[in-house]
Design an enzyme around this catalytic site. Structure first.
Site, PDB file in Angstrom:
ATOM      1  N   GLU A 238       0.816  -1.226   0.000  1.00 48.53           N
ATOM      2  CA  GLU A 238       0.000   0.000   0.000  1.00 48.53           C
ATOM      3  C   GLU A 238       0.851   1.278   0.000  1.00 48.53           C
ATOM      4  O   GLU A 238       0.649   2.179   0.808  1.00 48.53           O
ATOM      5  CB  GLU A 238      -0.968  -0.012   1.191  1.00 48.53           C
ATOM      6  CG  GLU A 238      -1.871  -1.249   1.184  1.00 48.53           C
ATOM      7  CD  GLU A 238      -2.803  -1.337   2.393  1.00 48.53           C
ATOM      8  OE1 GLU A 238      -2.722  -0.480   3.292  1.00 48.53           O
ATOM      9  OE2 GLU A 238      -3.605  -2.286   2.423  1.00 48.53           O
ATOM     10  N   ASN A 279       2.205  -5.019  -3.112  1.00 56.61           N
ATOM     11  CA  ASN A 279       0.818  -5.428  -2.883  1.00 56.61           C
ATOM     12  C   ASN A 279      -0.013  -4.187  -2.576  1.00 56.61           C
ATOM     13  O   ASN A 279       0.422  -3.305  -1.829  1.00 56.61           O
ATOM     14  CB  ASN A 279       0.827  -6.383  -1.675  1.00 56.61           C
ATOM     15  CG  ASN A 279      -0.471  -7.121  -1.445  1.00 56.61           C
ATOM     16  OD1 ASN A 279      -0.997  -7.751  -2.361  1.00 56.61           O
ATOM     17  ND2 ASN A 279      -0.989  -7.063  -0.217  1.00 56.61           N
ATOM     18  N   HIS A 315     -10.125  -6.169  -2.223  1.00 63.00           N
ATOM     19  CA  HIS A 315     -11.208  -6.010  -1.238  1.00 63.00           C
ATOM     20  C   HIS A 315     -12.326  -5.255  -1.953  1.00 63.00           C
ATOM     21  O   HIS A 315     -12.240  -4.046  -2.152  1.00 63.00           O
ATOM     22  CB  HIS A 315     -10.703  -5.226  -0.023  1.00 63.00           C
ATOM     23  CG  HIS A 315      -9.660  -5.954   0.766  1.00 63.00           C
ATOM     24  ND1 HIS A 315      -9.938  -7.123   1.452  1.00 63.00           N
ATOM     25  CD2 HIS A 315      -8.345  -5.706   0.973  1.00 63.00           C
ATOM     26  CE1 HIS A 315      -8.830  -7.551   2.054  1.00 63.00           C
ATOM     27  NE2 HIS A 315      -7.857  -6.711   1.771  1.00 63.00           N
ATOM     28  N   GLU A 345      -5.969 -10.845  -1.406  1.00 65.92           N
ATOM     29  CA  GLU A 345      -6.748 -10.654  -0.166  1.00 65.92           C
ATOM     30  C   GLU A 345      -8.240 -10.597  -0.476  1.00 65.92           C
ATOM     31  O   GLU A 345      -8.990  -9.807   0.108  1.00 65.92           O
ATOM     32  CB  GLU A 345      -6.298  -9.369   0.552  1.00 65.92           C
ATOM     33  CG  GLU A 345      -4.810  -9.315   0.822  1.00 65.92           C
ATOM     34  CD  GLU A 345      -4.369  -8.109   1.648  1.00 65.92           C
ATOM     35  OE1 GLU A 345      -5.239  -7.408   2.212  1.00 65.92           O
ATOM     36  OE2 GLU A 345      -3.148  -7.863   1.732  1.00 65.92           O
ATOM     37  N   ASP A 347     -12.007 -10.401  -0.871  1.00 63.03           N
ATOM     38  CA  ASP A 347     -13.322 -10.506  -0.248  1.00 63.03           C
ATOM     39  C   ASP A 347     -14.251  -9.511  -0.936  1.00 63.03           C
ATOM     40  O   ASP A 347     -13.781  -8.538  -1.526  1.00 63.03           O
ATOM     41  CB  ASP A 347     -13.296 -10.332   1.281  1.00 63.03           C
ATOM     42  CG  ASP A 347     -12.594  -9.089   1.778  1.00 63.03           C
ATOM     43  OD1 ASP A 347     -12.546  -8.084   1.047  1.00 63.03           O
ATOM     44  OD2 ASP A 347     -12.090  -9.104   2.922  1.00 63.03           O
TER      45      ASP A 347
END
Ligand SMILES: *[C@@H]1O[C@H](CO)[C@@H](O)[C@H](O)[C@H]1NC(C)=O
Ligand SMILES: *[C@@H]1O[C@H](CO)[C@@H](O)[C@H](O)[C@H]1NC(C)=O
Ligand SMILES: CC(=O)N[C@H]1CO[C@H](CO)[C@@H](O)[C@@H]1O
Length: 429
Positions: A238, A279, A315, A345, A347
């Site tokens: 990030e 990432n 996400h 990651e 979701d």
């Protein structure tokens, strides 16, 4: 695990006396309830033991591939849905009643399917407390379902170097030992991030030279400690804002953008064989942030810095998905720089309460992103950020949202799970 393909599937289109609700069970061995779905739904055979009402308008081919199963989906499902508080009881019942098969034999083996289609893994994020939950651990242990694991928190800076140059690995080591014992490759997460830093670091007031040596020491220690165990590291996490500018952090503010080079170089020196990733989230929609990473990879490579992968956290939000073609084009933009891409990651959250319509949309959304990864050969794998809504981070961070994962909080597979299975098989939902 052997995956049996169903060539023929029983489908009963709903009639006037429809009784079974959308997403409810409508058939299967030992099932004694109604077999006719509500209007707009059809009864779809997932396996001999479990038929479910799904939207009749779905474009899912009735010949979609499913894993064979020989155990007790129907009985375990009804037991599981009967009561929240009896979860552990129902599980032990379920486990003891399936002495000849794995308790998870009714669940399609996502990892095995992904590998059979050319991917390296399908994985799951895990934290220490989850390993202590015997109920949750049954599916977590399944090497056919998950072939990769990312520690949710235990390799972060606050967990591994809580005071300067004192390294604590016991929690992370326990996760690594478990992962190796249950057939999962390991993604290291994460070496350099602006969050979850110990206060000695954020409040230390270090000058550039000192912070550079602290950074090198941290990266070298972790990568060396987990050398031969971690397959790929999220070296930086990030580092860019949505507009592609550098995110403010103790590292960027003190060292400047070369903190990235320093971290990647230290990691490569500590383990020449480990994969090295950057990432981030919101790489799904294209635009400035994707461009920033494409430019970063090109700059690093031009300076002789090794980077092997871009991790797209993904996400996402139900009903607010990027299109399939946008996802594919983003992945291809990364791949064109000479790196792999992974969904790290995943979701897809919704505004609560859960409704049938949201679950149906969530299935389509999971299906879309999985298909996009399947379409890009160098999209090497996919990881969900925990597998059950029970352990999702979403409700604690996004008020009023949740239900983001493919299994519900009773560990029952949601429509999203079957969207993933279809996506792995290249079937559009
Ligand atoms: C274990 O996980 C299950 C399902 O995810 C949950 O219902 C149960 O409360 C958990 N147990 C503990 C002790 O956290
Ligand atoms: C900090 O030191 C590093 C390594 O010598 C150097 O690359 C970087 O430009 C320096 N940053 C600043 C702000 O002087
Ligand atoms: C509880 C129950 O009815 N179990 C039956 C499920 O189906 C198998 C195979 O037909 C039977 O052997 C079980 O008795």
């Amino acid at each position: 695990m052997k995956v049996t393909l169903f060539a023929a599937v029983s489908v009963a289109i709903s009639g006037a006396n429809a009784a079974v609700g959308m997403w409810q069970q409508c058939g299967g061995i030992n099932y004694t309830g109604d077999t006719t779905c509500v209007s707009g739904a059809m009864c779809y055979k997932y396996n001999d033991w479990y038929f479910q009402c799904i939207p009749a308008t779905t474009t899912t081919s009735p010949s979609s591939t499913r894993s064979s199963s020989s155990s007790r989906q129907s009985s375990s499902t009804s037991t599981r849905s009967s009561s929240t508080s009896s979860r552990s009881t129902s599980t032990s019942t379920r486990t003891s009643s399936t002495t000849t098969t794995s308790p998870s034999a009714t669940i399609s083996p996502l990892h095995d399917i992904a590998v059979s289609k050319g991917k390296q893994y399908f994985g799951v994020a895990v934290d220490s407390n989850e390993l202590a939950n015997a109920t949750y651990k049954v599916l977590l242990d399944d090497r056919h379902l998950w072939g990769q694991m990312t520690p949710g928190n235990k390799m972060k800076w606050d967990a591994t170097e809580p005071s300067r140059n004192t390294f604590t690995y016991s929690d992370a080591d326990a996760l690594v030992v478990w992962a190796q014992g249950s057939g999962k490759e390991i993604r290291g997460h994460t070496l350099v991030w602006h969050n979850q830093l110990p206060s000695w670091l954020t409040n230390g007031g270090f000058n550039n030279a000192t912070l550079v040596s602290i950074l090198q020491n941290h990266v070298t220690n972790l990568v060396t400690h987990f050398s031969g165990k971690v397959k790929t590291w999220d070296v930086v996490n990030e580092i860019f804002e949505e507009d592609g500018s550098w995110r403010s952090s103790v590292f960027y503010n003190t060292i400047g953008e070369y903190f990235v080079d320093i971290a990647f170089r230290a990691a490569a020196a500590a383990d020449p064989n480990v994969g090295l990733a950057a990432n981030d989230y919101n790489l799904d929609y294209g635009g400035s942030k994707v461009t920033a990473y494409v430019n970063l990879v090109n700059r690093l490579k031009s300076r002789g810095v090794k980077i092997t992968q871009i991790g797209s956290q993904s996400h996402l939000i139900v009903g607010s998905m990027p299109s399939y073609s946008t996802l594919v084009s983003n992945y291809n933009a990364f791949v064109a720089t000479g790196v792999d891409v992974a969904i790290t990651e995943l979701d897809i959250r919704m505004t609560l309460p859960v409704t049938d319509a949201l679950l149906a949309q969530q299935r389509k959304d999971y299906n879309t992103i999985i298909r996009a990864c399947m379409a890009v050969p160098r999209c090497i794998g996919m990881t969900v950020w925990a597998y059950s809504d029970y352990y999702s981070w979403i409700p604690s961070v996004f008020s009023g949202e949740g239900a983001a994962l493919p299994f519900d909080d009773q560990l029952k597979p949601k429509p999203a799970f079957y969207g993933i299975v279809d996506g792995l098989n290249g079937i559009t939902n």
